[in-house]
Design a protein around this motif. Structure first.
Motif, PDB file in Angstrom:
ATOM      1  N   VAL A   1      54.431   8.938  18.878  1.00 22.65           N
ATOM      2  CA  VAL A   1      55.191  10.141  18.462  1.00 22.65           C
ATOM      3  C   VAL A   1      55.297  10.244  16.945  1.00 22.65           C
ATOM      4  O   VAL A   1      55.518  11.321  16.407  1.00 22.65           O
ATOM      5  CB  VAL A   1      56.630  10.197  19.031  1.00 22.65           C
ATOM      6  N   HIS A   2      55.139   9.123  16.253  1.00 25.92           N
ATOM      7  CA  HIS A   2      55.262   9.123  14.786  1.00 25.92           C
ATOM      8  C   HIS A   2      53.910   9.179  14.071  1.00 25.92           C
ATOM      9  O   HIS A   2      53.856   9.005  12.860  1.00 25.92           O
ATOM     10  CB  HIS A   2      56.000   7.864  14.317  1.00 25.92           C
ATOM     11  N   LYS A   3      52.808   9.424  14.824  1.00 23.69           N
ATOM     12  CA  LYS A   3      51.506   9.196  14.181  1.00 23.69           C
ATOM     13  C   LYS A   3      51.176  10.124  13.018  1.00 23.69           C
ATOM     14  O   LYS A   3      50.357   9.768  12.179  1.00 23.69           O
ATOM     15  CB  LYS A   3      50.373   9.118  15.202  1.00 23.69           C
TER      16      LYS A   3
ATOM     17  N   LEU B   1      54.501   1.198   9.462  1.00 26.33           N
ATOM     18  CA  LEU B   1      55.339   0.837  10.611  1.00 26.33           C
ATOM     19  C   LEU B   1      54.531   0.000  11.611  1.00 26.33           C
ATOM     20  O   LEU B   1      54.988  -1.059  12.073  1.00 26.33           O
ATOM     21  CB  LEU B   1      55.864   2.126  11.276  1.00 26.33           C
ATOM     22  N   VAL B   2      53.315   0.468  11.919  1.00 23.47           N
ATOM     23  CA  VAL B   2      52.468  -0.277  12.856  1.00 23.47           C
ATOM     24  C   VAL B   2      52.129  -1.654  12.269  1.00 23.47           C
ATOM     25  O   VAL B   2      52.214  -2.678  12.955  1.00 23.47           O
ATOM     26  CB  VAL B   2      51.197   0.534  13.203  1.00 23.47           C
TER      27      VAL B   2
ATOM     28  N   ALA C   1      50.964  -1.285  19.410  1.00 21.41           N
ATOM     29  CA  ALA C   1      51.957  -0.744  18.464  1.00 21.41           C
ATOM     30  C   ALA C   1      51.672   0.730  18.173  1.00 21.41           C
ATOM     31  O   ALA C   1      52.594   1.554  18.124  1.00 21.41           O
ATOM     32  CB  ALA C   1      51.958  -1.569  17.179  1.00 21.41           C
ATOM     33  N   GLU C   2      50.396   1.075  18.010  1.00 24.95           N
ATOM     34  CA  GLU C   2      50.045   2.480  17.761  1.00 24.95           C
ATOM     35  C   GLU C   2      50.414   3.350  18.958  1.00 24.95           C
ATOM     36  O   GLU C   2      50.913   4.466  18.794  1.00 24.95           O
ATOM     37  CB  GLU C   2      48.540   2.608  17.478  1.00 24.95           C
TER      38      GLU C   2
ATOM     39  N   VAL D   1      57.679 -10.020  18.634  1.00 25.64           N
ATOM     40  CA  VAL D   1      58.907  -9.241  18.843  1.00 25.64           C
ATOM     41  C   VAL D   1      59.518  -9.676  20.172  1.00 25.64           C
ATOM     42  O   VAL D   1      58.851 -10.294  21.001  1.00 25.64           O
ATOM     43  CB  VAL D   1      58.627  -7.711  18.868  1.00 25.64           C
ATOM     44  N   MET D   2      60.789  -9.373  20.347  1.00 23.18           N
ATOM     45  CA  MET D   2      61.469  -9.647  21.614  1.00 23.18           C
ATOM     46  C   MET D   2      61.800  -8.298  22.230  1.00 23.18           C
ATOM     47  O   MET D   2      62.506  -7.488  21.608  1.00 23.18           O
ATOM     48  CB  MET D   2      62.743 -10.457  21.323  1.00 23.18           C
TER      49      MET D   2
END
Ligand code: UDP
Length: 141
Positions: free
Chosen positions: A53-55, A63-64, A47-48, A72-73
């Motif tokens: 780009v959002h770190k 979010l992570v 996930a990270e 998730v699908m």
């Protein structure tokens, strides 16, 4: 308009609500084909990496945490103008601002638990498809 591929994720909140089929039906009704798909419980590291780009953003940690909270699908969608078409179907990031009839307006609870991810440009689409589906597991038709 060119045939494109885009990466879509049905996030843990929507998987938990049991609306995978309803969301797939919207893709299909809009002319988007599912050409690869996998259900997966992402690791923290995956996930990270996916959201790297959002770190630096203030919401990154939450979010992570949300994205690893359940399965998730993940799917690749293919079709005419698939990237923009999927973004249209999704609606605005904040479901309160999403147009009526969009996936987020209908299934999302909040800006963080917002039901779906979709690539936002050709470059990110290519990188995101390769991130989850490297190699041959794609069935274009
Ligand atoms: N996000 C959040 N808080 C914000 C903005 C974004 O939790 O203030 C989360 C939300 O889940 C969003 C994701 O971060 O889908 C990526 O943000 P982006 O701006 O790329 O929105 P998207 O492309 O998903 O609409």
């Amino acid at each position: 308009m060119a045939t494109e591929r885009t990466l879509s994720i049905i996030k843990p909140d929507a998987v938990a609500k049991n609306v995978i089929g309803q969301i797939y039906a919207r893709f299909e009704a809009a002319g988007l084909k599912v050409i690869a798909a996998r259900m997966q419980h992402l690791s923290q590291r995956e996930a990270e990496a996916f959201y790297a780009v959002h770190k630096e953003r203030p919401f990154f940690k939450d979010l992570v945490g949300f994205m690893v909270s359940g399965p998730v699908m993940i799917q690749v969608l293919e079709g005419e103008g698939a990237i923009a078409k999927n973004r249209e179907l999704m609606g605005a990031t904040d479901p309160k601002k999403a147009d009526k009839g969009t996936i987020r307006a209908d299934f999302a609870d909040s800006i963080d638990a917002n039901a779906v991810h979709g690539s936002d440009a050709p470059e990110t689409a290519a990188a995101e498809v390769a991130f989850f589906f490297p190699g041959l597991a794609i069935y274009s038709r």
